[in-house]
Design a protein around this motif. Structure first.
Motif, PDB file in Angstrom:
ATOM      1  N   ASP A 265     -72.137 -49.583 -17.433  1.00  0.00           N
ATOM      2  CA  ASP A 265     -73.178 -49.206 -18.427  1.00  0.00           C
ATOM      3  C   ASP A 265     -74.082 -50.314 -18.774  1.00  0.00           C
ATOM      4  O   ASP A 265     -74.891 -50.295 -18.600  1.00  0.00           O
ATOM      5  CB  ASP A 265     -72.399 -48.939 -19.651  1.00  0.00           C
ATOM      6  CG  ASP A 265     -72.012 -47.742 -20.118  1.00  0.00           C
ATOM      7  OD1 ASP A 265     -73.015 -47.394 -20.622  1.00  0.00           O
ATOM      8  OD2 ASP A 265     -70.540 -47.538 -19.893  1.00  0.00           O
ATOM      9  N   TYR A 266     -73.529 -51.866 -18.652  1.00  0.00           N
ATOM     10  CA  TYR A 266     -74.265 -53.396 -18.683  1.00  0.00           C
ATOM     11  C   TYR A 266     -74.788 -53.694 -16.854  1.00  0.00           C
ATOM     12  O   TYR A 266     -76.169 -54.251 -17.477  1.00  0.00           O
ATOM     13  CB  TYR A 266     -73.049 -54.660 -18.788  1.00  0.00           C
ATOM     14  CG  TYR A 266     -73.610 -55.734 -19.232  1.00  0.00           C
ATOM     15  CD1 TYR A 266     -74.173 -56.276 -20.052  1.00  0.00           C
ATOM     16  CD2 TYR A 266     -74.490 -56.991 -18.123  1.00  0.00           C
ATOM     17  CE1 TYR A 266     -74.867 -57.154 -20.932  1.00  0.00           C
ATOM     18  CE2 TYR A 266     -74.699 -57.532 -18.600  1.00  0.00           C
ATOM     19  CZ  TYR A 266     -75.289 -57.733 -19.725  1.00  0.00           C
ATOM     20  OH  TYR A 266     -75.534 -59.090 -20.239  1.00  0.00           O
ATOM     21  N   SER A 267     -74.512 -53.286 -16.279  1.00  0.00           N
ATOM     22  CA  SER A 267     -75.490 -53.220 -15.122  1.00  0.00           C
ATOM     23  C   SER A 267     -76.461 -52.210 -14.884  1.00  0.00           C
ATOM     24  O   SER A 267     -77.635 -52.891 -14.737  1.00  0.00           O
ATOM     25  CB  SER A 267     -74.541 -53.312 -13.878  1.00  0.00           C
ATOM     26  OG  SER A 267     -73.248 -53.600 -13.613  1.00  0.00           O
ATOM     27  N   ALA A 268     -76.318 -51.903 -15.378  1.00  0.00           N
ATOM     28  CA  ALA A 268     -77.263 -50.122 -15.386  1.00  0.00           C
ATOM     29  C   ALA A 268     -78.417 -50.605 -16.299  1.00  0.00           C
ATOM     30  O   ALA A 268     -79.081 -50.819 -16.079  1.00  0.00           O
ATOM     31  CB  ALA A 268     -76.680 -49.050 -15.807  1.00  0.00           C
ATOM     32  N   SER A 269     -77.987 -50.931 -17.936  1.00  0.00           N
ATOM     33  CA  SER A 269     -78.587 -51.618 -19.271  1.00  0.00           C
ATOM     34  C   SER A 269     -80.234 -52.745 -18.433  1.00  0.00           C
ATOM     35  O   SER A 269     -80.486 -52.479 -19.030  1.00  0.00           O
ATOM     36  CB  SER A 269     -78.263 -51.711 -19.736  1.00  0.00           C
ATOM     37  OG  SER A 269     -77.630 -50.593 -20.824  1.00  0.00           O
ATOM     38  N   GLY A 271     -80.698 -52.929 -14.880  1.00  0.00           N
ATOM     39  CA  GLY A 271     -81.721 -52.875 -14.325  1.00  0.00           C
ATOM     40  C   GLY A 271     -81.244 -52.516 -13.027  1.00  0.00           C
ATOM     41  O   GLY A 271     -81.771 -52.622 -12.057  1.00  0.00           O
ATOM     42  N   VAL A 272     -80.192 -53.045 -12.592  1.00  0.00           N
ATOM     43  CA  VAL A 272     -79.431 -53.093 -11.885  1.00  0.00           C
ATOM     44  C   VAL A 272     -79.263 -52.053 -10.408  1.00  0.00           C
ATOM     45  O   VAL A 272     -78.518 -51.157 -12.023  1.00  0.00           O
ATOM     46  CB  VAL A 272     -78.290 -53.766 -11.766  1.00  0.00           C
ATOM     47  CG1 VAL A 272     -77.458 -54.176 -10.006  1.00  0.00           C
ATOM     48  CG2 VAL A 272     -78.300 -55.401 -12.209  1.00  0.00           C
ATOM     49  N   ALA A 273     -79.582 -51.785  -9.577  1.00  0.00           N
ATOM     50  CA  ALA A 273     -79.665 -50.416  -8.603  1.00  0.00           C
ATOM     51  C   ALA A 273     -77.580 -50.149  -8.430  1.00  0.00           C
ATOM     52  O   ALA A 273     -76.937 -51.253  -8.118  1.00  0.00           O
ATOM     53  CB  ALA A 273     -80.297 -50.811  -7.258  1.00  0.00           C
ATOM     54  N   ALA A 274     -77.918 -48.990  -8.633  1.00  0.00           N
ATOM     55  CA  ALA A 274     -76.185 -48.360  -8.317  1.00  0.00           C
ATOM     56  C   ALA A 274     -75.428 -48.432  -7.482  1.00  0.00           C
ATOM     57  O   ALA A 274     -74.115 -49.159  -7.392  1.00  0.00           O
ATOM     58  CB  ALA A 274     -76.721 -46.836  -8.300  1.00  0.00           C
ATOM     59  N   ALA A 275     -76.445 -49.450  -5.868  1.00  0.00           N
ATOM     60  CA  ALA A 275     -75.238 -49.697  -4.694  1.00  0.00           C
ATOM     61  C   ALA A 275     -74.614 -51.175  -5.652  1.00  0.00           C
ATOM     62  O   ALA A 275     -73.655 -51.525  -5.120  1.00  0.00           O
ATOM     63  CB  ALA A 275     -76.626 -50.075  -3.898  1.00  0.00           C
ATOM     64  N   TYR A 276     -75.378 -52.108  -6.056  1.00  0.00           N
ATOM     65  CA  TYR A 276     -74.772 -53.320  -6.387  1.00  0.00           C
ATOM     66  C   TYR A 276     -74.864 -53.719  -7.848  1.00  0.00           C
ATOM     67  O   TYR A 276     -73.895 -54.820  -8.113  1.00  0.00           O
ATOM     68  CB  TYR A 276     -76.274 -54.026  -6.307  1.00  0.00           C
ATOM     69  CG  TYR A 276     -77.240 -53.785  -5.357  1.00  0.00           C
ATOM     70  CD1 TYR A 276     -76.224 -55.061  -3.883  1.00  0.00           C
ATOM     71  CD2 TYR A 276     -78.225 -53.535  -5.191  1.00  0.00           C
ATOM     72  CE1 TYR A 276     -77.015 -53.811  -2.398  1.00  0.00           C
ATOM     73  CE2 TYR A 276     -78.366 -53.081  -3.561  1.00  0.00           C
ATOM     74  CZ  TYR A 276     -78.563 -53.934  -2.563  1.00  0.00           C
ATOM     75  OH  TYR A 276     -78.145 -53.762  -1.616  1.00  0.00           O
ATOM     76  N   GLN A 277     -74.145 -52.689  -7.870  1.00  0.00           N
ATOM     77  CA  GLN A 277     -73.953 -52.818  -9.391  1.00  0.00           C
ATOM     78  C   GLN A 277     -72.034 -53.207  -9.455  1.00  0.00           C
ATOM     79  O   GLN A 277     -70.939 -51.769  -9.246  1.00  0.00           O
ATOM     80  CB  GLN A 277     -73.624 -51.512 -10.690  1.00  0.00           C
ATOM     81  CG  GLN A 277     -74.657 -51.238 -11.293  1.00  0.00           C
ATOM     82  CD  GLN A 277     -74.590 -49.193 -11.836  1.00  0.00           C
ATOM     83  OE1 GLN A 277     -74.225 -48.953 -11.846  1.00  0.00           O
ATOM     84  NE2 GLN A 277     -76.425 -49.156 -11.691  1.00  0.00           N
ATOM     85  N   ALA A 278     -71.624 -54.934  -9.984  1.00  0.00           N
ATOM     86  CA  ALA A 278     -69.762 -54.903  -9.682  1.00  0.00           C
ATOM     87  C   ALA A 278     -69.111 -55.897 -10.224  1.00  0.00           C
ATOM     88  O   ALA A 278     -70.381 -56.573 -11.211  1.00  0.00           O
ATOM     89  CB  ALA A 278     -70.084 -55.288  -7.595  1.00  0.00           C
ATOM     90  N   MET A 279     -68.054 -56.168 -10.294  1.00  0.00           N
ATOM     91  CA  MET A 279     -67.659 -57.041 -11.070  1.00  0.00           C
ATOM     92  C   MET A 279     -68.043 -58.255 -11.320  1.00  0.00           C
ATOM     93  O   MET A 279     -68.331 -58.873 -11.890  1.00  0.00           O
ATOM     94  CB  MET A 279     -66.603 -56.830 -11.450  1.00  0.00           C
ATOM     95  CG  MET A 279     -65.873 -55.732 -11.648  1.00  0.00           C
ATOM     96  SD  MET A 279     -64.231 -55.683 -11.285  1.00  0.00           S
ATOM     97  CE  MET A 279     -62.955 -56.766 -11.807  1.00  0.00           C
ATOM     98  N   ASP A 280     -68.501 -58.819  -9.697  1.00  0.00           N
ATOM     99  CA  ASP A 280     -69.286 -59.484  -9.173  1.00  0.00           C
ATOM    100  C   ASP A 280     -70.600 -60.134  -8.990  1.00  0.00           C
ATOM    101  O   ASP A 280     -70.979 -61.213  -8.536  1.00  0.00           O
ATOM    102  CB  ASP A 280     -68.311 -59.869  -8.146  1.00  0.00           C
ATOM    103  CG  ASP A 280     -68.455 -59.291  -6.711  1.00  0.00           C
ATOM    104  OD1 ASP A 280     -69.469 -58.640  -7.257  1.00  0.00           O
ATOM    105  OD2 ASP A 280     -68.510 -59.608  -5.681  1.00  0.00           O
TER     106      ASP A 280
END
Length: 430
Positions: A265-269, A271-280
């Motif tokens: 949720d945080y990464s998407a908010s 604007g991070v592309a889905a392929a790069y949404q990650a804990m690191d």
């Protein structure tokens, strides 16, 4: 002195009330999220069995332990180092680590179980959710007497935003009522999760709900506590340019037990592309660094989020997912975040392998340094009370999750667990 005492009275009160230090409460190494309608009393044991079966089908626990050990050892070497791990030492360590983790998966495979009635459940209509919530509550209480029961359990209900507020509060109300009825009291293991918090006001609303529920069930003031999920940018940087995380803790009125990072949720908010949404991802690290600052010294725990890459499919895919997961677990442990999320039974082996390895790899040195500090023995390292606290906490965390036995800790430190806990809290042995 009178003038100085007067000047610093507010500071003294702030340090005593707002920054009391670590709570004398066990922090689980992970929280497992399961859709609320899939709960069963024996779920933790079932997950442990599935985890062990998956490991056995993919080379065995010793082989997986060796991979985790070698990866962590290589990480500590210089990039151009030609040093290779001692294979005999790795093999012996892997056997011992595999034995400990196999035992963990057989006795306490899930430390903290969260039955999810938010994203993991979705919108199924009021009648369906009401029935599932009541059944989940009964299953959770029945599960307390099952072999391998979790140390903590609870629910995540829908957030305080306008579209879901009424449904979320109804779920919370039903779940608590059913749990109290089935258990006869409010269980000490209960954990409630408030998701998608965007403003301080939403936390204040949760406190109002807690007080109303306490009155309804004749509970003492402050009995109901909760954790806050940080998964919106608005909680990291407010509309006025402030950082709302600290005011959120105040608004919780002493009821907030933990902050949890919400990876996707945080990464998407942001604007991070889905392929790069990650804990690191860098945006994740920035948010978690802010969270660490907010909870430092308050006694509020902190948890990392999850990875959505599951150990499923062909053997090569399973091994890649295990390598990723164990690396992410080790990463947040090294950064001072001692809890994370797991979403599938097959993630449990690497959760505990990476965690146990982290607490074992420096245990001998930590015990020696702590013993030298307490008994004032000659040492090449001159430690101070703050470092002694950190050493004791490191050993204590390893003991509480099962990475160490009590005999190991007491033998290496030459002190009791009670003394270790006292040093962890105060830095003083007496």
């Amino acid at each position: 002195m009178a003038d100085i005492d007067t000047l610093l009275a507010d500071t003294d009160e702030l340090l005593n009330s707002r920054y009391p230090g670590e709570r004398d409460v066990r922090q689980p190494v992970h929280t497992v999220y399961v859709p609320g309608h899939l709960s069963t009393p024996a779920l933790p044991r079932e997950w442990g069995e599935q985890a062990l079966e998956c490991v056995e089908a993919n080379g065995g626990m010793v082989q997986l332990a060796e991979r985790v050990i070698v990866a962590s050892r290589k990480e500590t070497l210089a990039p151009d180092s030609q040093t290779m791990p001692n294979l005999h030492q790795v093999a012996r360590e892997a056997e011992m680590l595999a034995e400990a983790v196999t035992r963990k998966l057989s006795t306490e495979p899930i430390e903290d179980l969260r039955l999810d009635f938010e994203d993991g459940f979705g919108n199924r209509g009021d009648d369906t959710e009401d029935g599932c919530v009541r059944q989940a509550a009964r299953n959770a209480v029945a599960g307390l007497d099952e072999p391998g029961a979790s140390a903590f359990f609870g629910i995540r209900f829908k957030c305080m935003e306008a579209d879901t507020r009424a449904r979320g509060l109804r779920t919370l109300d039903l779940f608590l009522a059913e749990v109290i009825a089935a258990h006869g009291s409010l269980p000490k293991q209960l954990v409630l999760t408030l998701p998608k918090v965007s403003t301080v006001d939403q936390v204040e609303a949760m406190v109002i709900a807690c007080r109303a529920l306490e009155a309804q069930h004749s509970l003492a003031e402050g009995s109901i506590t909760f954790e806050v999920q940080v998964e919106t940018p608005q909680l990291i940087l407010g509309a006025d340019g402030s950082v709302p995380l600290a005011p959120v803790l105040d608004a919780g009125a002493g009821r907030i037990t933990s902050l949890h990072y919400g990876t996707y949720d945080y990464s998407a908010s942001m604007g991070v592309a889905a392929a790069y949404q990650a804990m690191d991802h860098p945006v994740a690290d920035f948010a978690k660094n802010q969270m660490m600052l907010a909870v430092a010294g308050t006694g509020v725990h902190l948890s990392d989020g999850s990875t959505n890459i599951m150990p499923l499919g062909e053997p090569e895919e399973v091994q890649r997912a295990w390598t990723l997961h164990s690396g992410l677990v080790r990463r947040h442990l090294k950064r001072g975040i001692y809890q994370g999320w797991d979403m599938h039974p097959h993630q449990l082996p690497t959760r505990f392998l990476a965690t146990f390895r982290f607490y074992r790899e420096s245990a001998e040195r930590a015990a020696t340094r702590l013993r030298n500090y307490v008994f004032q023995e000659d040492s090449a390292v001159l430690d101070e009370p703050a470092t002694a606290k950190a050493l004791a906490r490191y050993l204590g965390r390893g003991l509480s999750c099962g990475a160490h036995t009590e005999a190991f800790v007491t033998d290496r430190t030459k002190m009791s667990v009670q003394t270790l806990n006292r040093i962890a809290a105060t830095g003083a042995a007496e």
